[in-house]
Design a protein around this motif. Structure first.
Motif, PDB file in Angstrom:
ATOM      1  N   UNK A   9       0.832  -1.199   0.000  1.00  0.00           N
ATOM      2  CA  UNK A   9       0.000   0.000   0.000  1.00  0.00           C
ATOM      3  C   UNK A   9       0.870   1.253   0.000  1.00  0.00           C
ATOM      4  N   UNK A  10       1.900   1.266   0.814  1.00  0.00           N
ATOM      5  CA  UNK A  10       2.810   2.424   0.873  1.00  0.00           C
ATOM      6  C   UNK A  10       3.483   2.645  -0.475  1.00  0.00           C
ATOM      7  N   UNK A  11       3.894   1.564  -1.116  1.00  0.00           N
ATOM      8  CA  UNK A  11       4.501   1.666  -2.444  1.00  0.00           C
ATOM      9  C   UNK A  11       3.503   2.263  -3.441  1.00  0.00           C
ATOM     10  N   UNK A  12       2.258   1.796  -3.382  1.00  0.00           N
ATOM     11  CA  UNK A  12       1.229   2.303  -4.297  1.00  0.00           C
ATOM     12  C   UNK A  12       1.005   3.791  -4.081  1.00  0.00           C
ATOM     13  N   UNK A  13       0.982   4.236  -2.832  1.00  0.00           N
ATOM     14  CA  UNK A  13       0.796   5.658  -2.544  1.00  0.00           C
ATOM     15  C   UNK A  13       1.959   6.488  -3.058  1.00  0.00           C
ATOM     16  N   UNK A  14       3.176   6.000  -2.850  1.00  0.00           N
ATOM     17  CA  UNK A  14       4.357   6.757  -3.247  1.00  0.00           C
ATOM     18  C   UNK A  14       4.525   6.825  -4.761  1.00  0.00           C
ATOM     19  N   UNK A  15       3.997   5.844  -5.460  1.00  0.00           N
ATOM     20  CA  UNK A  15       4.159   5.835  -6.915  1.00  0.00           C
ATOM     21  C   UNK A  15       2.896   6.259  -7.637  1.00  0.00           C
ATOM     22  N   UNK A  16       1.962   6.903  -6.911  1.00  0.00           N
ATOM     23  CA  UNK A  16       0.688   7.310  -7.500  1.00  0.00           C
ATOM     24  C   UNK A  16       0.924   8.329  -8.604  1.00  0.00           C
ATOM     25  N   UNK A  17       0.415   8.030  -9.766  1.00  0.00           N
ATOM     26  CA  UNK A  17       0.473   8.933 -10.909  1.00  0.00           C
ATOM     27  C   UNK A  17      -0.683   8.573 -11.826  1.00  0.00           C
TER      28      UNK A  17
END
Length: 93
Positions: A9-17
């Motif tokens: 989830x943290x990875x998904x948030x940080x790579x949100x584009x």
């Protein structure tokens, strides 16, 4: 220690584009335009409010954003659950 889902989830948030997932140029143009307008409107609104009203609005927005974060996490977990279920179907094909 974070669980694997927390890490994902943290990875998904940080790579949100949005551009990474939505390929429609009109959608991206509108998304970026709305975001810019939102920021300008926020600044204008905050300039017009007195200190007490501004503090109340900030507190409300903090609570609202916290709820939005929880909603996003739920949607992410629902997406993971759907992906797992779809992945289990592939062995039937």
């Amino acid at each position: 220690m974070n669980s694997p889902l927390d890490t994902l989830y943290q990875y998904a948030l940080e790579s949100y584009d949005p551009g990474r997932w939505i390929m429609e140029r009109d959608f991206l143009r509108d998304y970026r335009s709305i975001t810019r307008n939102e920021e300008k409107q926020w600044d204008t609104l905050m300039d017009t409010l007195d200190a007490a009203s501004g503090a109340l609005l900030r507190k409300y927005m903090d609570n609202y954003m916290e709820r939005c974060d929880m909603d996003q996490r739920c949607l992410f977990l629902e997406g993971i659950a759907m992906g797992i279920q779809l992945g289990m179907l592939t062995h039937l094909v």
